[in-house]
Design a protein around this motif. Structure first.
Motif, PDB file in Angstrom:
ATOM      1  N   ALA A  30       0.897  -1.192   0.023  1.00 28.85           N
ATOM      2  CA  ALA A  30      -0.128  -0.032  -0.079  1.00 28.85           C
ATOM      3  C   ALA A  30       1.043   1.305  -0.112  1.00 28.85           C
ATOM      4  O   ALA A  30       0.640   2.416  -0.720  1.00 28.85           O
ATOM      5  CB  ALA A  30      -0.965   0.058   1.056  1.00 28.85           C
ATOM      6  N   VAL A  31       1.968   1.286   0.798  1.00 28.31           N
ATOM      7  CA  VAL A  31       2.788   2.221   0.780  1.00 28.31           C
ATOM      8  C   VAL A  31       3.506   2.721  -0.555  1.00 28.31           C
ATOM      9  O   VAL A  31       3.629   3.744  -1.086  1.00 28.31           O
ATOM     10  CB  VAL A  31       3.803   2.125   1.805  1.00 28.31           C
ATOM     11  N   THR A  32       3.809   1.525  -1.314  1.00 21.36           N
ATOM     12  CA  THR A  32       4.301   1.761  -2.769  1.00 21.36           C
ATOM     13  C   THR A  32       3.186   2.503  -3.642  1.00 21.36           C
ATOM     14  O   THR A  32       3.819   3.154  -4.617  1.00 21.36           O
ATOM     15  CB  THR A  32       4.769   0.525  -3.295  1.00 21.36           C
ATOM     16  N   LEU A  33       2.114   2.394  -3.361  1.00 26.28           N
ATOM     17  CA  LEU A  33       1.119   2.966  -4.023  1.00 26.28           C
ATOM     18  C   LEU A  33       0.777   4.531  -3.925  1.00 26.28           C
ATOM     19  O   LEU A  33       0.430   5.248  -4.295  1.00 26.28           O
ATOM     20  CB  LEU A  33      -0.346   2.487  -3.946  1.00 26.28           C
ATOM     21  N   LEU A  34       1.688   5.053  -2.680  1.00 24.91           N
ATOM     22  CA  LEU A  34       1.589   6.302  -2.153  1.00 24.91           C
ATOM     23  C   LEU A  34       2.873   7.220  -2.639  1.00 24.91           C
ATOM     24  O   LEU A  34       3.148   8.286  -2.191  1.00 24.91           O
ATOM     25  CB  LEU A  34       1.526   6.452  -0.651  1.00 24.91           C
ATOM     26  N   VAL A  35       3.735   6.530  -3.427  1.00 25.26           N
ATOM     27  CA  VAL A  35       4.795   7.305  -3.866  1.00 25.26           C
ATOM     28  C   VAL A  35       4.685   8.592  -4.497  1.00 25.26           C
ATOM     29  O   VAL A  35       3.489   8.639  -5.113  1.00 25.26           O
ATOM     30  CB  VAL A  35       5.862   6.381  -4.753  1.00 25.26           C
ATOM     31  N   ILE A  36       5.649   9.370  -4.554  1.00 24.45           N
ATOM     32  CA  ILE A  36       5.307  10.920  -4.649  1.00 24.45           C
ATOM     33  C   ILE A  36       5.244  10.930  -6.207  1.00 24.45           C
ATOM     34  O   ILE A  36       4.369  11.331  -6.855  1.00 24.45           O
ATOM     35  CB  ILE A  36       6.487  11.608  -4.491  1.00 24.45           C
ATOM     36  N   SER A  37       5.980  10.346  -7.159  1.00 23.89           N
ATOM     37  CA  SER A  37       5.829   9.995  -8.635  1.00 23.89           C
ATOM     38  C   SER A  37       5.642   8.921  -8.983  1.00 23.89           C
ATOM     39  O   SER A  37       6.635   8.148  -9.301  1.00 23.89           O
ATOM     40  CB  SER A  37       6.991  10.881  -9.216  1.00 23.89           C
ATOM     41  N   GLN A  54       3.668  17.566  -4.173  1.00 23.12           N
ATOM     42  CA  GLN A  54       2.857  16.168  -3.475  1.00 23.12           C
ATOM     43  C   GLN A  54       3.162  15.550  -2.428  1.00 23.12           C
ATOM     44  O   GLN A  54       2.389  14.627  -1.544  1.00 23.12           O
ATOM     45  CB  GLN A  54       2.840  15.014  -4.879  1.00 23.12           C
ATOM     46  N   VAL A  55       4.413  16.122  -1.741  1.00 20.64           N
ATOM     47  CA  VAL A  55       4.877  15.519  -0.497  1.00 20.64           C
ATOM     48  C   VAL A  55       3.671  15.627   0.882  1.00 20.64           C
ATOM     49  O   VAL A  55       3.406  14.583   1.457  1.00 20.64           O
ATOM     50  CB  VAL A  55       6.129  16.197   0.050  1.00 20.64           C
ATOM     51  N   PRO A  56       3.039  16.776   0.781  1.00 23.67           N
ATOM     52  CA  PRO A  56       2.059  16.994   1.991  1.00 23.67           C
ATOM     53  C   PRO A  56       1.054  15.644   1.823  1.00 23.67           C
ATOM     54  O   PRO A  56       0.633  15.059   2.970  1.00 23.67           O
ATOM     55  CB  PRO A  56       1.499  18.238   1.895  1.00 23.67           C
ATOM     56  N   ALA A  57       0.271  15.536   0.714  1.00 24.31           N
ATOM     57  CA  ALA A  57      -0.520  14.444   0.525  1.00 24.31           C
ATOM     58  C   ALA A  57       0.170  13.137   0.782  1.00 24.31           C
ATOM     59  O   ALA A  57      -0.522  12.025   1.202  1.00 24.31           O
ATOM     60  CB  ALA A  57      -1.276  14.570  -0.931  1.00 24.31           C
ATOM     61  N   PHE A  58       1.421  12.952   0.503  1.00 27.21           N
ATOM     62  CA  PHE A  58       1.917  11.571   0.547  1.00 27.21           C
ATOM     63  C   PHE A  58       2.225  11.314   2.293  1.00 27.21           C
ATOM     64  O   PHE A  58       2.024  10.179   2.494  1.00 27.21           O
ATOM     65  CB  PHE A  58       3.322  11.736  -0.121  1.00 27.21           C
ATOM     66  N   ALA A  59       2.408  12.385   2.647  1.00 25.40           N
ATOM     67  CA  ALA A  59       3.047  12.314   4.006  1.00 25.40           C
ATOM     68  C   ALA A  59       1.780  12.000   4.953  1.00 25.40           C
ATOM     69  O   ALA A  59       1.682  11.212   5.969  1.00 25.40           O
ATOM     70  CB  ALA A  59       3.569  13.603   4.566  1.00 25.40           C
ATOM     71  N   ALA A  60       0.656  12.814   4.573  1.00 25.42           N
ATOM     72  CA  ALA A  60      -0.630  12.316   5.281  1.00 25.42           C
ATOM     73  C   ALA A  60      -1.182  11.003   5.114  1.00 25.42           C
ATOM     74  O   ALA A  60      -1.540  10.252   6.100  1.00 25.42           O
ATOM     75  CB  ALA A  60      -1.689  13.381   4.970  1.00 25.42           C
ATOM     76  N   GLY A  61      -1.086  10.495   3.952  1.00 20.69           N
ATOM     77  CA  GLY A  61      -1.480   9.141   3.619  1.00 20.69           C
ATOM     78  C   GLY A  61      -0.386   8.270   4.306  1.00 20.69           C
ATOM     79  O   GLY A  61      -0.941   7.148   4.956  1.00 20.69           O
ATOM     80  N   LEU A  96      -9.401  -3.480   3.426  1.00 18.65           N
ATOM     81  CA  LEU A  96      -9.792  -1.907   3.421  1.00 18.65           C
ATOM     82  C   LEU A  96      -8.635  -1.085   3.084  1.00 18.65           C
ATOM     83  O   LEU A  96      -8.754  -0.028   2.368  1.00 18.65           O
ATOM     84  CB  LEU A  96     -10.178  -1.506   4.636  1.00 18.65           C
ATOM     85  N   VAL A  97      -7.649  -1.515   3.520  1.00 12.85           N
ATOM     86  CA  VAL A  97      -6.308  -0.691   3.290  1.00 12.85           C
ATOM     87  C   VAL A  97      -6.175  -0.854   1.704  1.00 12.85           C
ATOM     88  O   VAL A  97      -5.768   0.486   1.011  1.00 12.85           O
ATOM     89  CB  VAL A  97      -5.016  -1.236   3.941  1.00 12.85           C
ATOM     90  N   LEU A  98      -6.091  -1.911   1.245  1.00 15.55           N
ATOM     91  CA  LEU A  98      -5.896  -1.632  -0.255  1.00 15.55           C
ATOM     92  C   LEU A  98      -6.877  -1.234  -1.170  1.00 15.55           C
ATOM     93  O   LEU A  98      -6.577  -0.768  -2.303  1.00 15.55           O
ATOM     94  CB  LEU A  98      -5.539  -3.436  -0.669  1.00 15.55           C
ATOM     95  N   VAL A  99      -8.005  -1.238  -0.551  1.00 14.60           N
ATOM     96  CA  VAL A  99      -9.212  -0.582  -1.455  1.00 14.60           C
ATOM     97  C   VAL A  99      -9.088   1.194  -1.227  1.00 14.60           C
ATOM     98  O   VAL A  99      -9.346   1.666  -2.316  1.00 14.60           O
ATOM     99  CB  VAL A  99     -10.611  -0.917  -0.887  1.00 14.60           C
ATOM    100  N   TYR A 100      -8.727   1.367  -0.078  1.00 18.50           N
ATOM    101  CA  TYR A 100      -8.959   3.005   0.011  1.00 18.50           C
ATOM    102  C   TYR A 100      -7.758   3.517  -0.150  1.00 18.50           C
ATOM    103  O   TYR A 100      -7.424   4.667  -0.469  1.00 18.50           O
ATOM    104  CB  TYR A 100      -9.134   3.176   1.428  1.00 18.50           C
ATOM    105  N   VAL A 101      -6.457   2.836  -0.385  1.00 19.17           N
ATOM    106  CA  VAL A 101      -4.996   3.559  -0.481  1.00 19.17           C
ATOM    107  C   VAL A 101      -4.956   4.467  -1.519  1.00 19.17           C
ATOM    108  O   VAL A 101      -4.603   5.604  -1.309  1.00 19.17           O
ATOM    109  CB  VAL A 101      -4.062   2.386  -0.249  1.00 19.17           C
ATOM    110  N   TYR A 102      -5.135   4.133  -2.733  1.00 21.54           N
ATOM    111  CA  TYR A 102      -5.006   5.064  -3.721  1.00 21.54           C
ATOM    112  C   TYR A 102      -5.922   6.078  -4.149  1.00 21.54           C
ATOM    113  O   TYR A 102      -5.748   7.391  -4.150  1.00 21.54           O
ATOM    114  CB  TYR A 102      -5.013   4.159  -5.304  1.00 21.54           C
TER     115      TYR A 102
END
Length: 244
Positions: A30-37, A54-61, A96-102
């Motif tokens: 799930a974290v790999t789906l949150l990468v900045i680019s 995009q760092v703030p959104a990445f950091a919050a997620g 739930l994590v995998l559904v919601y992450v992206y």
């Protein structure tokens, strides 16, 4: 000779079970789906600046995922429960994590773009007004509440099996304190979603911000945990006195 590090007090084991390893792997994915680019490596200064915005959104997620991952780690190490219900709750948390992450990344990006008046990039091209922003908060609130409910259910299972686990009064009370805390998380998330649903279509900016500001209520989580723990400890002590 190598020496093993001493585990924290109350932890029941160091090696991960197959279920814990699966949960860890799912959170890592799930974290790999949150990468900045996610699409490509920035090939210019302009692209790099856009990616860094995009760092703030990445950091919050990332913080949200880390919160629930570490909660599951602590539950696993403190209580070492297995069985159908514990497995189903853990798998539901992964689902739930995998559904919601992206979608969560997109929605958090939308939120940060909105509060910065477009200085941070808007990931969704069709979000413009109050109804769309309200939908952002509804989605986020449901995600937060459902994952909190999973963790609260796991700690409730530990509380109900306190005799089977031979938990002392402190460990049993800690479990109920966590149930109270995650129940409070769930309530705040649902409250935010309900307020967002009730926003009028012509809501002004301060009204649209209300669902987000409700999350400041989470600052009271420590108090909720203490109250839940104190009540549970009295119950455990009363049970012990009755059985003496």
């Amino acid at each position: 000779m190598d020496q093993q590090a001493t585990p924290p007090a109350g932890w029941r084991g160091g090696g991960a079970t197959r279920l814990e390893a699966f949960v860890d792997a799912a959170f890592a994915f799930a974290v790999t789906l949150l990468v900045i680019s996610a699409d490509r490596v920035p090939d210019s200064v302009r692209a790099l600046v856009l990616a860094l915005k995009q760092v703030p959104a990445f950091a919050a997620g990332f913080a949200l995922l880390a919160l629930f991952w570490y909660a599951h780690v602590r539950w696993s190490r403190h209580y070492r429960l297995d069985g159908m219900l514990a497995t189903l709750l853990s798998l539901l948390l992964v689902f739930l994590v995998l559904v919601y992450v992206y979608p969560l990344r997109l929605l958090l990006g939308t939120f940060f773009a909105w509060i910065t008046a477009g200085w941070l990039p808007m990931p969704l091209s069709d979000v413009a007004g109050a109804p769309q922003i309200a939908f952002v908060f509804v989605f986020y609130g449901l995600a937060f509440a459902s994952m909190s409910a999973c963790m609260g259910g796991l700690y409730l299972l530990a509380w109900r099996r306190r005799r089977q686990l031979a938990l002392d009064a402190d460990r049993a009370a800690d479990a109920m304190g966590e149930v109270a805390a995650y129940g409070y998380f769930c309530a705040v998330g649902m409250l935010s979603a309900l307020v967002a649903i009730g926003l009028p279509e012509d809501a002004v900016p301060w009204q649209v911000a209300i669902p987000g500001t409700l999350y400041f209520l989470l600052s009271l989580t420590g108090l909720v945990h203490v109250l839940g723990r104190r009540r549970a400890r009295r119950r455990v002590e009363a049970e012990g006195a009755a059985n003496a």
